[in-house]
Scaffold this active site. Structure first.
Site, PDB file in Angstrom:
ATOM      1  CG  PHE A  22      -2.119   1.166   1.113  1.00 14.42           C
ATOM      2  CD1 PHE A  22      -3.146   0.096   0.358  1.00 14.42           C
ATOM      3  CD2 PHE A  22      -2.488   2.054   1.781  1.00 14.42           C
ATOM      4  CE1 PHE A  22      -4.001   1.524   0.360  1.00 14.42           C
ATOM      5  CE2 PHE A  22      -3.351   2.971   1.853  1.00 14.42           C
ATOM      6  CZ  PHE A  22      -4.298   2.153   0.686  1.00 14.42           C
ATOM      7  CB  ALA A  56       1.339  -0.858   7.659  1.00 16.23           C
ATOM      8  CG  PHE A  57      -3.057  -5.147   9.899  1.00 21.32           C
ATOM      9  CD1 PHE A  57      -3.354  -4.520  11.451  1.00 21.32           C
ATOM     10  CD2 PHE A  57      -4.005  -6.388   9.631  1.00 21.32           C
ATOM     11  CE1 PHE A  57      -3.938  -4.462  12.349  1.00 21.32           C
ATOM     12  CE2 PHE A  57      -4.560  -6.569  11.189  1.00 21.32           C
ATOM     13  CZ  PHE A  57      -4.100  -5.469  12.752  1.00 21.32           C
ATOM     14  CD  GLU A  58      -2.094  -6.722   5.779  1.00 23.61           C
ATOM     15  OE1 GLU A  58      -3.657  -6.903   6.215  1.00 23.61           O
ATOM     16  OE2 GLU A  58      -1.900  -5.840   4.995  1.00 23.61           O
ATOM     17  CB  THR A  80       3.894   4.546   3.317  1.00 26.28           C
ATOM     18  OG1 THR A  80       5.396   4.806   3.191  1.00 26.28           O
ATOM     19  CG2 THR A  80       3.681   6.636   3.643  1.00 26.28           C
ATOM     20  CB  VAL A  81       0.418   4.151   8.100  1.00 24.45           C
ATOM     21  CG1 VAL A  81      -1.058   4.125   8.275  1.00 24.45           C
ATOM     22  CG2 VAL A  81       0.903   2.466   8.273  1.00 24.45           C
ATOM     23  CB  ALA A  85     -11.415  11.318   6.859  1.00 24.81           C
ATOM     24  CG  HIS A  88      -8.041   2.375   8.888  1.00 26.81           C
ATOM     25  ND1 HIS A  88      -8.698   1.031   8.899  1.00 26.81           N
ATOM     26  CD2 HIS A  88      -7.168   2.311   8.005  1.00 26.81           C
ATOM     27  CE1 HIS A  88      -7.634   0.212   8.232  1.00 26.81           C
ATOM     28  NE2 HIS A  88      -6.998   0.790   7.446  1.00 26.81           N
ATOM     29  NE  ARG A 127       8.746  12.358   8.865  1.00 26.91           N
ATOM     30  CZ  ARG A 127       8.613  13.345   8.690  1.00 26.91           C
ATOM     31  NH1 ARG A 127       8.107  13.996   7.545  1.00 26.91           N
ATOM     32  NH2 ARG A 127       8.024  14.258   9.823  1.00 26.91           N
TER      33      ARG A 127
END
Length: 153
Positions: A22, A56-58, A80-81, A85, A88, A127
């Site tokens: 992602f 990222a969650f995985e 990257t997260v 809005a 989450h 970054r």
């Protein structure tokens, strides 16, 4: 007094990178930074494995599988997260952070947090190799140093 610290010599060590797909256009820059750091510090390209996950969650699950394999001196987690809005972002960041920390503690393998968590896309880009350096490079450096420190203890 004995001072324990790691060095930045990556020669003869094997590392894994786990990357969340992602926001891949940013994550690919983080990977480039990590590969650059590894190369500059003596890690051969054949001693680096890259595992892609959806997001990222995985990352923590695959990081744990790699760390438990016994093949790697360290695992670098890159992703990257970016805040949206809804809430989450907060849940993902919190769980990924805890997951990565737990993997490192459970396996006693350096599992490095290279997840860029930002308020907006501009901060993420900064970054990933522009104004704020490259967090992938920094994460790979931490992996090398921690792997060597663990060998010295």
């Amino acid at each position: 007094m004995r001072i324990l610290e790691g060095n930045l010599i990556g020669q003869d060590k094997k590392f894994a990178i786990v990357a969340g797909r992602f926001n891949e256009f940013i994550v690919s820059k983080l990977i480039d930074g990590a590969l650059d750091a590894f190369k500059r510090h003596g890690v051969e390209e054949d001693n680096i494995d890259l595992a892609w996950v959806p997001g990222a969650f995985e990352i923590p699950l695959i990081a744990k599988k790699l760390a438990k394999s016994g093949k790697y001196a360290g695992v670098v987690c890159l992703g990257t997260v970016i805040r949206g809005a809804t809430s989450h972002y907060d849940y993902v960041c919190g769980e990924v952070s805890k997951g990565i920390a737990n993997v490192s503690l459970d396996t006693e393998v350096p599992v490095i947090f290279g997840i860029v968590t930002t308020e907006n896309i501009e901060q993420a880009i900064e970054r990933a190799g522009t104004k704020a350096g490259n967090k992938g490079f920094d994460a790979a450096m931490a992996a090398i140093e921690m792997a060597n420190l663990l060998e010295n203890i």
